[in-house]
Design a protein around this motif. Structure first.
Motif, short mmCIF file in Angstrom:
data_model
loop_
_atom_site.label_atom_id
_atom_site.label_comp_id
_atom_site.label_asym_id
_atom_site.label_seq_id
_atom_site.Cartn_x
_atom_site.Cartn_y
_atom_site.Cartn_z
N ARG A 35 10.54 -37.15 9.51
CA ARG A 35 9.53 -36.10 9.34
C ARG A 35 10.15 -34.93 8.59
N VAL A 36 9.47 -34.48 7.55
CA VAL A 36 9.93 -33.34 6.76
C VAL A 36 8.78 -32.33 6.69
N VAL A 37 9.07 -31.10 7.10
CA VAL A 37 8.08 -30.03 7.03
C VAL A 37 8.50 -29.09 5.91
N ALA A 38 7.70 -29.02 4.86
CA ALA A 38 7.99 -28.20 3.67
C ALA A 38 7.19 -26.91 3.76
N VAL A 39 7.88 -25.79 3.90
CA VAL A 39 7.26 -24.49 4.17
C VAL A 39 7.48 -23.56 2.99
N ASP A 40 6.42 -22.93 2.52
CA ASP A 40 6.56 -21.96 1.44
C ASP A 40 5.39 -20.97 1.52
N VAL A 41 5.64 -19.75 1.04
CA VAL A 41 4.58 -18.74 1.06
C VAL A 41 3.69 -18.82 -0.18
N SER A 42 4.11 -19.56 -1.19
CA SER A 42 3.39 -19.59 -2.46
C SER A 42 2.37 -20.72 -2.52
N PRO A 43 1.08 -20.42 -2.66
CA PRO A 43 0.10 -21.49 -2.82
C PRO A 43 0.37 -22.35 -4.06
N ALA A 44 0.86 -21.74 -5.13
CA ALA A 44 1.13 -22.51 -6.35
C ALA A 44 2.26 -23.50 -6.12
N MET A 45 3.31 -23.07 -5.43
CA MET A 45 4.41 -23.99 -5.13
C MET A 45 3.92 -25.14 -4.25
N LEU A 46 3.16 -24.83 -3.22
CA LEU A 46 2.69 -25.87 -2.32
C LEU A 46 1.73 -26.84 -3.01
N ALA A 47 0.90 -26.35 -3.90
CA ALA A 47 -0.01 -27.24 -4.64
C ALA A 47 0.80 -28.22 -5.48
N HIS A 48 1.82 -27.71 -6.15
CA HIS A 48 2.69 -28.56 -6.96
C HIS A 48 3.41 -29.57 -6.07
N LEU A 49 3.89 -29.14 -4.92
CA LEU A 49 4.63 -30.02 -4.02
C LEU A 49 3.71 -31.11 -3.46
N ARG A 50 2.49 -30.72 -3.10
CA ARG A 50 1.54 -31.72 -2.58
C ARG A 50 1.27 -32.80 -3.62
N GLU A 51 1.11 -32.41 -4.87
CA GLU A 51 0.88 -33.40 -5.93
C GLU A 51 2.07 -34.34 -6.06
N ARG A 52 3.26 -33.79 -6.02
CA ARG A 52 4.46 -34.62 -6.14
C ARG A 52 4.61 -35.54 -4.93
N ALA A 53 4.31 -35.04 -3.75
CA ALA A 53 4.42 -35.86 -2.55
C ALA A 53 3.40 -37.00 -2.58
N ALA A 54 2.18 -36.71 -3.05
CA ALA A 54 1.17 -37.75 -3.15
C ALA A 54 1.59 -38.81 -4.16
N ALA A 55 2.14 -38.38 -5.29
CA ALA A 55 2.59 -39.33 -6.31
C ALA A 55 3.72 -40.20 -5.79
N ALA A 56 4.57 -39.63 -4.95
CA ALA A 56 5.71 -40.37 -4.38
C ALA A 56 5.32 -41.14 -3.12
N ARG A 57 4.07 -41.00 -2.67
CA ARG A 57 3.58 -41.63 -1.45
C ARG A 57 4.46 -41.24 -0.25
N ALA A 58 4.82 -39.98 -0.24
CA ALA A 58 5.65 -39.44 0.83
C ALA A 58 4.75 -38.89 1.92
N GLY A 59 4.18 -39.78 2.71
CA GLY A 59 3.25 -39.38 3.74
C GLY A 59 3.89 -38.66 4.91
N ASN A 60 5.22 -38.67 4.97
CA ASN A 60 5.92 -37.99 6.06
C ASN A 60 6.31 -36.56 5.71
N VAL A 61 5.77 -36.05 4.59
CA VAL A 61 5.99 -34.65 4.21
C VAL A 61 4.77 -33.83 4.61
N GLU A 62 4.97 -32.81 5.42
CA GLU A 62 3.91 -31.90 5.82
C GLU A 62 4.10 -30.58 5.07
N CYS A 63 3.09 -30.13 4.36
CA CYS A 63 3.17 -28.89 3.59
C CYS A 63 2.51 -27.76 4.37
N VAL A 64 3.24 -26.68 4.54
CA VAL A 64 2.78 -25.57 5.37
C VAL A 64 2.93 -24.27 4.59
#
Length: 240
Positions: free
Chosen positions: A80-109
Motif C-alpha cells: 500500500r502506497v499513500v501519495a500525499v500532496d497539497v497541489s491538485p495539479a500534481m495529484l491529477a498528474h499522479l492519478r493519470e500516471r497511476a492509472a496508466a501503470a495500473r497501480a491500484g495500490n496507490v491512494e492519492c490524497v
C-alpha cells in the motif's frame, strides 16, 4: 485509488497550499516537472527502506509526492502506497500516471504535512523528498512530530531536502558553489534565478537545526549523507 483523510489546519497553522510555490499548482509546470528535476532515481530510497526492514506487505506514505516518481516505484514493491500532496495539479498528474501503470495500490490524497490524517494501522515507512523546505522551521518541527505519530515503532523515515551543512558564516560560500552549477535552460533544469528565488521565498534550514528537530520528534538518525554541503539525505527510525 482516491482518498481524503486530510483535514483543515488548526487556526494557528499555515495554509500549506499557499506555501507550496505557485508553480507547483500550475498544470503546465507540472507537466515538465520531472524533466526539470532531472528524473531523480527512487532506487536508493527504496533500498534504504528495504535495508531497514520494510517488507513487501508494508504501508508506505509519500509526503509531498509530486508527480509520483517515488510513489509509483514503491507501488511495485510494497502493498500500500499513500501519495500525499497539497497541489491538485500534481495529484491529477499522479492519478493519470497511476492509472496508466495500473497501480491500484496507490491512494492519492490532497493534504500536507500538517493536515494529513493516516487511516488504518500505523504506517511502516514515510518518504519525503524536497518538500519539507516549504515549511518554516517551527512547522517543520511540528510536521516531523506528526510523521513520527503516524509510524509504527521502528518505522522508517526517509528524508531528502536542501539542508545547509555549514555554520551561518559559511552560508555564502556554500550558496555560491550551488549557484555556479545552475542550468542555463529553464526547460532542462533549475537556473540561477530559480535557486535564488528558492532561497528568498522558501525555508531551507541548517543541519544543526534539522537534526535536533528529528531527535525531538522521536527519531534516531541511522544514516545521513550530504552532497556539496547542501543536500541532506536521512534515514531515521522511530524510537519505541
Amino acid at each position: 485509488m482516491a482518498a481524503d483523510p486530510g483535514t483543515d489546519p488548526e487556526p494557528w497553522m499555515i495554509d500549506e497550499s499557499a506555501y507550496a510555490g505557485p508553480e507547483h499548482l500550475d498544470a503546465a509546470f507540472v507537466a515538465g516537472f520531472d524533466r526539470k528535476q532531472g528524473h531523480p532515481d527512487p532506487g536508493p530510497d527504496l533500498a534504504a527502506l528495504r535495508r531497514h526492514g520494510v517488507g513487501e506487505d508494508a504501508t508506505v506514505v509519500d509526503l509531498g509526492a509530486g508527480t509520483g516518481r517515488f510513489a509509483l516505484a514503491a507501488a511495485r514493491e510494497f502493498a500500500r502506497v499513500v501519495a500525499v500532496d497539497v497541489s491538485p495539479a500534481m495529484l491529477a498528474h499522479l492519478r493519470e500516471r497511476a492509472a496508466a501503470a495500473r497501480a491500484g495500490n496507490v491512494e492519492c490524497v490532497r493534504a500536507g504535512f500538517l493536515t494529513y490524517r493516516h487511516p488504518g494501522p500505523p504506517a511502516d515507512a514515510v518518504h519525503t523528498r524536497h518538500a519539507l523546505h516549504q515549511l518554516p522551521d517551527l512547522f517543520k518541527a511540528v510536521a516531523l512530530a506528526r510523521i513520527a505519530a503516524l509510524l509504527r515503532p521502528g518505522g522508517v523515515l526517509r528524508l531528502r531536502d536542501l539542508v545547509l551543512d555549514c555554520p551561518p558564516a559559511g552560508t555564502g560560500a556554500v550558496v555560491a558553489r550551488w549557484l555556479a552549477g545552475a542550468a542555463d535552460d529553464p526547460e532542462r533544469g533549475y537556473t540561477r534565478a530559480d535557486y535564488t528565488e528558492h532561497l528568498r521565498t522558501e525555508y531551507s534550514t541548517f543541519r544543526w537545526l534539522l537534526e535536533p528537530m528529528l531527535d525531538q520528534a522521536g527519531f534516531e538518525i541511522v544514516e545521513a549523507e550530504y552532497e556539496g554541503r547542501l543536500f541532506g539525505t536521512y534515514t531515521c527510525l522511530r524510537r519505541p
